[in-house]
Design an enzyme around this catalytic site. Structure first.
Site, PDB file in Angstrom:
ATOM      1  N   LYS A 149       1.958  11.426 -10.506  1.00 44.03           N
ATOM      2  CA  LYS A 149       1.057  10.574 -11.300  1.00 44.03           C
ATOM      3  C   LYS A 149       1.807   9.315 -11.702  1.00 44.03           C
ATOM      4  CE  LYS A 149      -2.197  13.553 -13.724  1.00 44.03           C
ATOM      5  NZ  LYS A 149      -2.678  13.916 -15.064  1.00 44.03           N
ATOM      6  N   ARG A 175      -4.647  21.717 -12.405  1.00 52.21           N
ATOM      7  CA  ARG A 175      -3.728  20.685 -12.892  1.00 52.21           C
ATOM      8  C   ARG A 175      -4.190  20.124 -14.236  1.00 52.21           C
ATOM      9  NH1 ARG A 175      -0.376  15.932  -9.700  1.00 52.21           N
ATOM     10  NH2 ARG A 175       0.695  15.245 -11.588  1.00 52.21           N
ATOM     11  N   HIS A 214      -3.353  16.549 -24.728  1.00 50.71           N
ATOM     12  CA  HIS A 214      -3.308  15.128 -24.383  1.00 50.71           C
ATOM     13  C   HIS A 214      -4.549  14.345 -24.802  1.00 50.71           C
ATOM     14  CE1 HIS A 214       0.351  16.202 -22.373  1.00 50.71           C
ATOM     15  NE2 HIS A 214       0.542  14.970 -21.937  1.00 50.71           N
ATOM     16  N   GLU A 274      -5.477  16.809  -9.368  1.00 50.43           N
ATOM     17  CA  GLU A 274      -6.163  17.132 -10.619  1.00 50.43           C
ATOM     18  C   GLU A 274      -7.671  17.159 -10.401  1.00 50.43           C
ATOM     19  OE1 GLU A 274      -4.447  15.544 -14.328  1.00 50.43           O
ATOM     20  OE2 GLU A 274      -6.508  15.138 -14.924  1.00 50.43           O
ATOM     21  N   GLU A 315       6.648  18.828 -24.234  1.00 54.79           N
ATOM     22  CA  GLU A 315       6.073  19.125 -22.910  1.00 54.79           C
ATOM     23  C   GLU A 315       6.557  20.497 -22.420  1.00 54.79           C
ATOM     24  OE1 GLU A 315       3.685  17.262 -21.819  1.00 54.79           O
ATOM     25  OE2 GLU A 315       4.105  15.119 -22.105  1.00 54.79           O
ATOM     26  N   ASN A 329      -2.853  18.933 -19.143  1.00 55.92           N
ATOM     27  CA  ASN A 329      -3.249  17.948 -20.161  1.00 55.92           C
ATOM     28  C   ASN A 329      -3.461  18.584 -21.528  1.00 55.92           C
ATOM     29  OD1 ASN A 329      -3.241  15.816 -18.299  1.00 55.92           O
ATOM     30  ND2 ASN A 329      -5.271  16.372 -17.574  1.00 55.92           N
ATOM     31  N   ARG A 347       0.814  -1.233   0.000  1.00 56.37           N
ATOM     32  CA  ARG A 347       0.000   0.000   0.000  1.00 56.37           C
ATOM     33  C   ARG A 347       0.845   1.281   0.000  1.00 56.37           C
ATOM     34  NH1 ARG A 347      -2.798  -3.180   3.663  1.00 56.37           N
ATOM     35  NH2 ARG A 347      -4.604  -4.174   2.702  1.00 56.37           N
ATOM     36  N   HIS A 368      -3.517  11.485 -26.940  1.00 54.24           N
ATOM     37  CA  HIS A 368      -3.676  10.082 -26.531  1.00 54.24           C
ATOM     38  C   HIS A 368      -4.484   9.308 -27.568  1.00 54.24           C
ATOM     39  CE1 HIS A 368      -2.848  10.678 -21.943  1.00 54.24           C
ATOM     40  NE2 HIS A 368      -1.746  10.579 -22.653  1.00 54.24           N
ATOM     41  N   HIS A 394       5.284   9.707 -27.451  1.00 55.34           N
ATOM     42  CA  HIS A 394       4.321  10.475 -26.651  1.00 55.34           C
ATOM     43  C   HIS A 394       4.429  11.984 -26.944  1.00 55.34           C
ATOM     44  CE1 HIS A 394       1.805  11.549 -23.229  1.00 55.34           C
ATOM     45  NE2 HIS A 394       2.743  12.393 -22.845  1.00 55.34           N
ATOM     46  N   LYS A 416       5.568  23.220 -13.046  1.00 59.80           N
ATOM     47  CA  LYS A 416       4.835  22.013 -12.642  1.00 59.80           C
ATOM     48  C   LYS A 416       4.711  21.944 -11.118  1.00 59.80           C
ATOM     49  CE  LYS A 416       3.595  17.455 -13.603  1.00 59.80           C
ATOM     50  NZ  LYS A 416       3.705  16.263 -14.396  1.00 59.80           N
TER      51      LYS A 416
HETATM   52  N1  NAD Z   1       3.338  10.750 -14.940  1.00 58.42           N
HETATM   53  C1  NAD Z   1       3.210  11.838 -15.665  1.00 58.42           C
HETATM   54  O1  NAD Z   1       2.846  12.917 -15.160  1.00 58.42           O
HETATM   55  C2  NAD Z   1       3.539  11.793 -17.134  1.00 58.42           C
HETATM   56  C3  NAD Z   1       3.682  12.993 -17.857  1.00 58.42           C
HETATM   57  C4  NAD Z   1       4.065  12.915 -19.196  1.00 58.42           C
HETATM   58  C5  NAD Z   1       4.278  11.674 -19.789  1.00 58.42           C
HETATM   59  N2  NAD Z   1       4.124  10.538 -19.058  1.00 58.42           N
HETATM   60  C6  NAD Z   1       4.372   9.221 -19.673  1.00 58.42           C
HETATM   61  O2  NAD Z   1       5.734   9.144 -20.018  1.00 58.42           O
HETATM   62  C7  NAD Z   1       5.888   8.232 -21.108  1.00 58.42           C
HETATM   63  C8  NAD Z   1       6.813   8.838 -22.141  1.00 58.42           C
HETATM   64  O3  NAD Z   1       8.054   9.057 -21.531  1.00 58.42           O
HETATM   65  P1  NAD Z   1       9.403   9.277 -22.381  1.00 58.42           P
HETATM   66  O4  NAD Z   1       9.158  10.265 -23.431  1.00 58.42           O
HETATM   67  O5  NAD Z   1      10.471   9.503 -21.391  1.00 58.42           O
HETATM   68  O6  NAD Z   1       9.559   7.911 -23.163  1.00 58.42           O
HETATM   69  P2  NAD Z   1      10.152   6.478 -22.778  1.00 58.42           P
HETATM   70  O7  NAD Z   1       9.990   6.179 -21.350  1.00 58.42           O
HETATM   71  O8  NAD Z   1       9.546   5.576 -23.777  1.00 58.42           O
HETATM   72  O9  NAD Z   1      11.698   6.628 -23.108  1.00 58.42           O
HETATM   73  C9  NAD Z   1      12.087   6.915 -24.407  1.00 58.42           C
HETATM   74  C10 NAD Z   1      13.229   6.031 -24.895  1.00 58.42           C
HETATM   75  O10 NAD Z   1      14.444   6.551 -24.417  1.00 58.42           O
HETATM   76  C11 NAD Z   1      15.232   5.501 -23.843  1.00 58.42           C
HETATM   77  N3  NAD Z   1      16.064   6.155 -22.839  1.00 58.42           N
HETATM   78  C12 NAD Z   1      15.700   6.610 -21.633  1.00 58.42           C
HETATM   79  N4  NAD Z   1      16.702   7.295 -21.075  1.00 58.42           N
HETATM   80  C13 NAD Z   1      17.740   7.253 -21.936  1.00 58.42           C
HETATM   81  C14 NAD Z   1      19.056   7.771 -21.935  1.00 58.42           C
HETATM   82  N5  NAD Z   1      19.500   8.550 -20.938  1.00 58.42           N
HETATM   83  N6  NAD Z   1      19.853   7.501 -22.980  1.00 58.42           N
HETATM   84  C15 NAD Z   1      19.415   6.754 -24.039  1.00 58.42           C
HETATM   85  N7  NAD Z   1      18.174   6.266 -24.112  1.00 58.42           N
HETATM   86  C16 NAD Z   1      17.344   6.514 -23.059  1.00 58.42           C
HETATM   87  C17 NAD Z   1      14.232   4.506 -23.350  1.00 58.42           C
HETATM   88  O11 NAD Z   1      14.803   3.218 -23.267  1.00 58.42           O
HETATM   89  C18 NAD Z   1      13.171   4.584 -24.451  1.00 58.42           C
HETATM   90  O12 NAD Z   1      13.553   3.775 -25.537  1.00 58.42           O
HETATM   91  C19 NAD Z   1       4.500   7.955 -21.643  1.00 58.42           C
HETATM   92  O13 NAD Z   1       4.112   6.650 -21.282  1.00 58.42           O
HETATM   93  C20 NAD Z   1       3.636   8.985 -20.958  1.00 58.42           C
HETATM   94  O14 NAD Z   1       2.328   8.530 -20.751  1.00 58.42           O
HETATM   95  C21 NAD Z   1       3.770  10.581 -17.752  1.00 58.42           C
END
Ligand code: NAD
Length: 402
Positions: A150, A272, A279, A259, A203, A276, A128, A283, A305, A249
């Site tokens: 999140k 918050r 998004h 949110e 972003e 989005n 939990r 999405h 993304h 943020k």
């Molecule tokens: N929680 C939140 O508030 C929030 C906000 C925005 C996005 N997200 C989520 O985040 C995700 C997208 O994240 P992302 O854009 O980081 O993509 P990702 O997590 O897919 O990473 C992108 C790629 O980069 C590679 N990588 C990571 N770090 C690296 C490094 N230092 N050197 C070389 N390669 C590296 C990873 O292996 C992957 O292939 C989505 O699933 C989205 O829904 C969440």
């Protein structure tokens, strides 16, 4: 080595407050900061390691944690949206169970947004809720995903089509779980592929588009100034742009941590929700497997993304213009920023508008049958709108078509 170039930003949430450390060398702070924040009792740590992060970075972090008295287990994840799933979550939970991880021991997310969301949700679920340190390694996760608590995974369901096809619902299962700390070490971005660096800028641009309404600060000019240097890998410019995003943020999360769906100002959603922007449209297209940011390069499918968010912001600007909520200059300003960032403003092969509308209806931002959209209303300002005129929504979708 950390130095004076690491910027420390507090996310103020009473007893859940934490610090975001941004800059070169920030990873070296993780072990000592975990000890400072969690005290001497925890003796295990589980690192969820993104396969894309070079192994020496994981080894250095693990060694540092050992030197601070933690027994370390590492689970390595290949991050794809398909693997951001309950099955992968189970793998992490099984690793926590096998290593005897107690309810005071931390999980450490070392990776991009996928690993951050997944590891954060594992930490929220294990007994939990155990502490999580977010160590984002992509520009996108440093600017956005790692801050604000999140967490979650995607869910695959059959679509109502005939024959039914599996459909991925983004981030549909999850929890709010604030980290104990965030360490965004900009030195690790050296290995990040250029496409992911550009995707992360989406972003940052989003933050600029909502900045004035939320904080009174106009981030648009600074964002435009910094984008070329960030694209060139300039470490100082990158840390400066990230600090702007993180500060924005942190302020939004402080004001509206969960949110809220009601606005204190009487609108259609809390502050918050403005994060989005792009998004709901984004999405809806992010999980369409054949879409690519470059029509000449089908091998680049699917969209990342950040690319989907970029296109979603184009749609939001046009929907807002069509509804008479903003002028055409807002969309033009966005297109120019996206162009500078090397992000798409159109996409070829988009399915029929009705299909996109159906996909938007199952987004989490939809409530009570009505899609909630975040729409620009002026320079640096946006608002939440529920039940927008369908013609304006269609105009937004069509603006994304190549
Ligand atoms: N929680 C939140 O508030 C929030 C906000 C925005 C996005 N997200 C989520 O985040 C995700 C997208 O994240 P992302 O854009 O980081 O993509 P990702 O997590 O897919 O990473 C992108 C790629 O980069 C590679 N990588 C990571 N770090 C690296 C490094 N230092 N050197 C070389 N390669 C590296 C990873 O292996 C992957 O292939 C989505 O699933 C989205 O829904 C969440």
């Amino acid at each position: 080595m950390t130095g004076p170039s690491v910027i420390h930003t507090t996310v103020s949430l009473s007893d859940r407050s934490y610090t975001v450390h941004t800059g070169p060398g920030a990873l070296a702070l993780v072990a000592p900061e975990l000890r400072r924040v969690l005290g001497p009792s925890p003796n295990r740590a589980l690192i969820v390691h993104d396969l894309g992060v070079p192994a020496p970075t994981e080894h250095a972090l693990a060694n540092d944690l050992r030197a601070h008295g933690f027994t370390v287990t590492t689970v390595t994840i290949t991050p794809t949206e398909e693997a951001k799933s309950l099955a992968t979550l189970e793998r992490v939970l099984v690793a926590l169970g096998s290593s005897g991880h107690s309810r005071i021991d931390p999980v450490i997310a070392l990776g991009g947004g996928i690993v951050g969301d997944l590891a954060g949700f594992a930490a929220a679920s294990w007994q939990r809720g155990v502490p999580v340190a977010q160590c984002p390694t992509t520009l996108l996760s440093m600017a956005d995903a790692s801050v604000g608590g999140k967490t979650g995974v995607n869910l695959t369901v059959p679509s109502p089509s005939d024959p039914p096809r599996p459909r991925l619902l983004k981030n549909m299962v999850g929890a709010f779980h604030q980290p104990a700390l965030v360490a965004a070490d900009t030195a690790v971005l050296a290995s990040l592929p250029d496409r992911h660096r550009r995707a992360g800028l989406a972003e940052c641009i989003k933050h600029a588009l909502i900045s004035t309404g939320l904080t009174g600060l106009d981030l648009l000019d600074d964002t435009r100034r910094l984008i070329p240097a960030v694209r060139n890998g300039d470490a100082v410019a990158t840390a400066e742009l990230l600090a702007l995003s993180v500060r924005l943020k942190a302020e939004v999360v402080r004001r509206d941590e969960r949110e809220s769906t009601e606005s204190s100002a009487g609108g259609d959603g809390g502050e918050r929700m403005l994060l989005n922007l792009g998004h709901t449209f984004g999405h809806a297209i992010e999980t369409i497997p054949h879409l690519t940011p470059d029509p000449a390069r089908p091998d680049l499918a699917p969209l990342h993304h950040g690319e989907a968010v970029a296109l979603g912001m184009v749609a939001a600007c046009e929907a807002s213009r069509a509804a008479g909520l903003c002028g055409p200059e807002i969309g033009q300003q966005l297109a120019s920023l996206l162009h500078d960032a090397g992000l798409p403003t159109r996409v070829a092969g988009l399915p029929a508008t009705d299909e996109i509308l159906a996909r938007m209806g199952s987004d989490k931002k939809a409530a009570g049958g009505a899609v909630r959209l975040i729409l620009p209303t002026g320079r640096g300002t946006c608002r939440v709108v529920r039940g927008l005129d369908p013609g304006a929504v269609r105009a937004g979708i069509d603006a994304m078509r190549a």
